[in-house]
Write a protein that holds these residues in place. Sequence first.
Motif, PDB file in Angstrom:
ATOM      1  N   SER A   1      -4.545  32.724 -23.849  1.00 22.47           N
ATOM      2  CA  SER A   1      -4.513  33.763 -24.884  1.00 22.47           C
ATOM      3  C   SER A   1      -5.668  33.614 -25.865  1.00 22.47           C
ATOM      4  O   SER A   1      -6.187  32.514 -26.091  1.00 22.47           O
ATOM      5  CB  SER A   1      -3.183  33.694 -25.649  1.00 22.47           C
ATOM      6  OG  SER A   1      -3.184  34.574 -26.751  1.00 22.47           O
TER       7      SER A   1
ATOM      8  N   THR B   1      -2.694  39.964 -32.883  1.00 16.55           N
ATOM      9  CA  THR B   1      -2.951  39.816 -31.449  1.00 16.55           C
ATOM     10  C   THR B   1      -1.639  39.711 -30.675  1.00 16.55           C
ATOM     11  O   THR B   1      -1.459  40.339 -29.630  1.00 16.55           O
ATOM     12  CB  THR B   1      -3.816  38.574 -31.182  1.00 16.55           C
ATOM     13  OG1 THR B   1      -5.065  38.714 -31.871  1.00 16.55           O
ATOM     14  CG2 THR B   1      -4.092  38.399 -29.697  1.00 16.55           C
TER      15      THR B   1
ATOM     16  N   GLY C   1       5.313  34.791 -25.065  1.00 13.45           N
ATOM     17  CA  GLY C   1       3.884  34.992 -25.307  1.00 13.45           C
ATOM     18  C   GLY C   1       3.084  33.711 -25.283  1.00 13.45           C
ATOM     19  O   GLY C   1       1.853  33.746 -25.374  1.00 13.45           O
TER      20      GLY C   1
ATOM     21  N   ALA D   1       0.263  42.609 -28.038  1.00  9.88           N
ATOM     22  CA  ALA D   1       0.637  42.270 -26.663  1.00  9.88           C
ATOM     23  C   ALA D   1       2.085  42.614 -26.356  1.00  9.88           C
ATOM     24  O   ALA D   1       2.502  42.624 -25.198  1.00  9.88           O
ATOM     25  CB  ALA D   1       0.392  40.789 -26.409  1.00  9.88           C
TER      26      ALA D   1
END
Length: 318
Positions: free
Chosen positions: A127, A266, A122, A270
């Motif tokens: 982002s 968040t 990630g 994802a």
Amino acid sequence: MPTSSPLSGQLVTIFGGSGYFGNYVAQSLLARGARVRLASRKPEKGFALKPLANLGQLQCIPCDITRENHVEAALEGASHVVNLVGVFGGDLDAVMGEAPGTIARVAAAKGVRALVHVSAIGADAGSSAGYARAKAAGEARVLAGFPTATILRPSIVFGKDDNFLNLFGGMIEMLPVLPVFGPQVKLQLVCVDDVAEAVTVALEHPESHGGKTYELGGPEQLSMMEIHERIAAAQGRKRTFIAMPDGLSATFAALPLTPMSRDQWTLLKAGNVVADGALGLAELGITAKPLGLFLDKWMLRYRKHGRFGAANERAKAR
């Protein structure tokens, strides 16, 4: 495990080595015969490892990786380096974005042979989560300062004493009805022993793994709802799980003093799985262990009457 390791007798500095994950990495290195230096803000947390080390094999020193003179002292005489530092609070850019670059630059100047930088699945410069942006910046700075570094991106790491399974395990033990955030989100939980082994293998063979990025996940993808259900089953408890709408979950994460930050929400939303085509544990010669191999045993502590309750249930089944 090989009888003789290239790390035997070598000095390995582990930044952030006194934490949960660092404990497993240090044990893997000690078993290879490496000399280990744990460098962290709270070095006393690493003292519990001393019985596992030979005389002079383990050293614990105070270190603030945002201060270059601390990094230089921690790397004095080291032949191999691991950076495990990761935080969700404080100055993320300084700790996870800039400091890894300092470690890489100083390590290169001191002639370090191999560097492993542990990031996270990630990591993304674009982002909306500050954590993911800082992790991406750290990766870039590490490779700029030490181009042959190995980047490891683990998924959520599970283990007997983790803060993931045990968080939900405790909640499921106490509450008959629980909300589940991101119930359909897929996670590819990875065993802490496998990630520690990945760190060690990358250090042992920089000629094969240097300059590469590996995404580390377990053998299965599970939704958050499935993880809750498996934990409850392993405890022998019947629980009601309520799938929470994303809007309500996001509002909860935005409130102060809640167990989930906005960044964590968040990142959860994802998902956390290995990207298609990414190098992984298999390319490091490691067979990923499934959660089911351990969960029943680890959840015994949360069962009613513990292991005695489990024995009674088996007796009833007969």
